[in-house]
Write an enzyme that holds these catalytic residues in place. Structure first.
Site, short mmCIF file in Angstrom:
data_model
loop_
_atom_site.label_atom_id
_atom_site.label_comp_id
_atom_site.label_asym_id
_atom_site.label_seq_id
_atom_site.Cartn_x
_atom_site.Cartn_y
_atom_site.Cartn_z
N GLU A 42 13.54 -6.38 -6.78
CA GLU A 42 12.74 -5.08 -7.93
C GLU A 42 13.56 -3.91 -8.48
O GLU A 42 14.29 -2.86 -7.81
CB GLU A 42 12.06 -4.56 -7.12
CG GLU A 42 10.54 -5.33 -6.43
CD GLU A 42 9.81 -4.24 -5.94
OE1 GLU A 42 10.36 -2.52 -4.98
OE2 GLU A 42 8.59 -4.04 -6.09
N PHE A 101 1.10 -0.79 -0.04
CA PHE A 101 -0.02 -0.17 -0.25
C PHE A 101 1.09 1.00 0.03
O PHE A 101 0.48 2.33 0.11
CB PHE A 101 -1.11 0.13 1.34
CG PHE A 101 -2.10 -1.09 0.88
CD1 PHE A 101 -2.60 -1.81 0.29
CD2 PHE A 101 -2.86 -0.91 2.18
CE1 PHE A 101 -2.95 -2.93 0.02
CE2 PHE A 101 -4.42 -1.88 2.39
CZ PHE A 101 -3.91 -2.30 1.97
N HIS A 105 13.02 -2.34 1.30
CA HIS A 105 12.58 -1.20 -0.53
C HIS A 105 12.91 -0.74 -0.58
O HIS A 105 14.23 0.03 -0.14
CB HIS A 105 10.93 -0.99 0.26
CG HIS A 105 10.16 -1.12 -1.25
ND1 HIS A 105 10.37 0.15 -1.81
CD2 HIS A 105 9.06 -1.43 -1.63
CE1 HIS A 105 9.53 0.24 -2.53
NE2 HIS A 105 9.24 -1.30 -2.65
N ALA A 165 2.24 -2.83 -6.21
CA ALA A 165 1.24 -1.62 -5.32
C ALA A 165 0.84 -0.51 -6.38
O ALA A 165 -0.39 -0.70 -6.25
CB ALA A 165 2.47 -0.48 -5.05
O1 G3P Z 1 6.94 -3.04 -3.17
C1 G3P Z 1 6.21 -3.33 -4.91
C2 G3P Z 1 6.90 -1.38 -5.80
O2 G3P Z 1 7.41 -1.13 -5.30
C3 G3P Z 1 6.36 -2.02 -6.96
O3 G3P Z 1 5.34 -0.47 -7.37
O4 G3P Z 1 3.55 0.78 -8.44
O5 G3P Z 1 5.06 -0.22 -9.77
O6 G3P Z 1 3.70 -1.80 -8.14
P1 G3P Z 1 4.93 -0.34 -8.54
#
Ligand code: G3P
Length: 231
Positions: free
Chosen positions: A145, A13, A97, A206
């Site tokens: 990520e 979130f 993160h 997200a």
């Molecule tokens: O924690 C997941 C997030 O960093 C990914 O962001 O908005 O690209 O899905 P988003």
């Protein structure tokens, strides 16, 4: 509190207004409904001040977005303490993160502390090389990520599939039991399918969900893809 199933869809979130207060509870209930309808594990990571009310509202796994490397409850003003989260029935925590980085020593300490409190750990890595180093600390999951793709709607699984496969290879070369999630730009069922085909065991998402006009429709698409790949 306890382990989570895979494939896992973990909805972060972040600090989005769309997922704050009562809207956080409403979104968590949507995630719970889709979990029930599709039989696919969906977990949520609300903002700190929403954790308890979300915990009380839904039966799906609830994660903190961070914990601090402090060993026990006590005189730690402003810190997020694993022991207290565990006592409140929180299931796990995201760590490191790209928007809330820790030192590698901090990641190692937090994984150890979370493990000792029975919290599931999802430790984030910007690169496959960082994923390999973090896997040595035995988190439950490493989430790869690439920061440059976060929030873009361009998914890592489509734009940089080699990043996912290299992260899986490196993590598994260190510790076969550590599972890999992938995140950044995941926006469609195809992105979820591709992530799982590349060896990830779930996704960290997200904006595609939290900022959607109809979060339930997006989640149903993600869950349908995860279910198809799981068989
Ligand atoms: O924690 C997941 C997030 O960093 C990914 O962001 O908005 O690209 O899905 P988003």
């Amino acid at each position: 509190m306890g382990k989570v199933a895979t494939p896992l869809i973990l909805v972060n979130f972040k600090a989005y207004k769309e997922a704050c207060g009562e809207r956080a509870v409403a979104l968590a209930k949507v995630c719970e409904k889709v979990t029930e309808d599709f039989g696919v594990e969906i977990a949520v990571a609300p903002q700190f001040f929403d954790l308890v009310k979300v915990r009380e509202a839904v039966s799906i796994p609830v994660f903190s977005q961070h914990i601090d490397p402090v060993p026990k409850a006590g005189a730690f003003t402003g810190h997020v303490v694993a022991e207290n989260l565990s006592e409140l029935g929180i299931d796990g925590t995201v760590l490191n993160h790209s928007e809330r980085k820790l030192s590698e020593e901090g990641v190692k300490k937090c994984i150890g502390i979370a493990n000792s409190c029975g919290l599931v750990t999802v430790a984030c890595a910007d690169t496959p090389e960082e994923a390999e180093r973090i896997a040595k600390f035995s988190p439950d999951f490493v989430a790869i990520e690439p920061p440059e793709l976060i929030g873009t709607g361009v998914s890592v699984s489509r734009a940089k599939p080699e990043v996912v496969t290299r992260a899986v290879e490196k993590v598994k070369s260190v510790n076969e039991s550590v599972r890999v999630l992938c995140g950044a730009g995941i926006s469609s069922g195809e992105d979820v399918e591709k992530a799982l085909e590349l060896g990830a065991e779930g996704v960290l998402v997200a904006s595609a969900v939290v900022k959607a006009e109809e979060p339930q429709k997006v989640l149903e698409e993600f869950a349908a893809s995860a279910k198809k790949l799981r068989g």
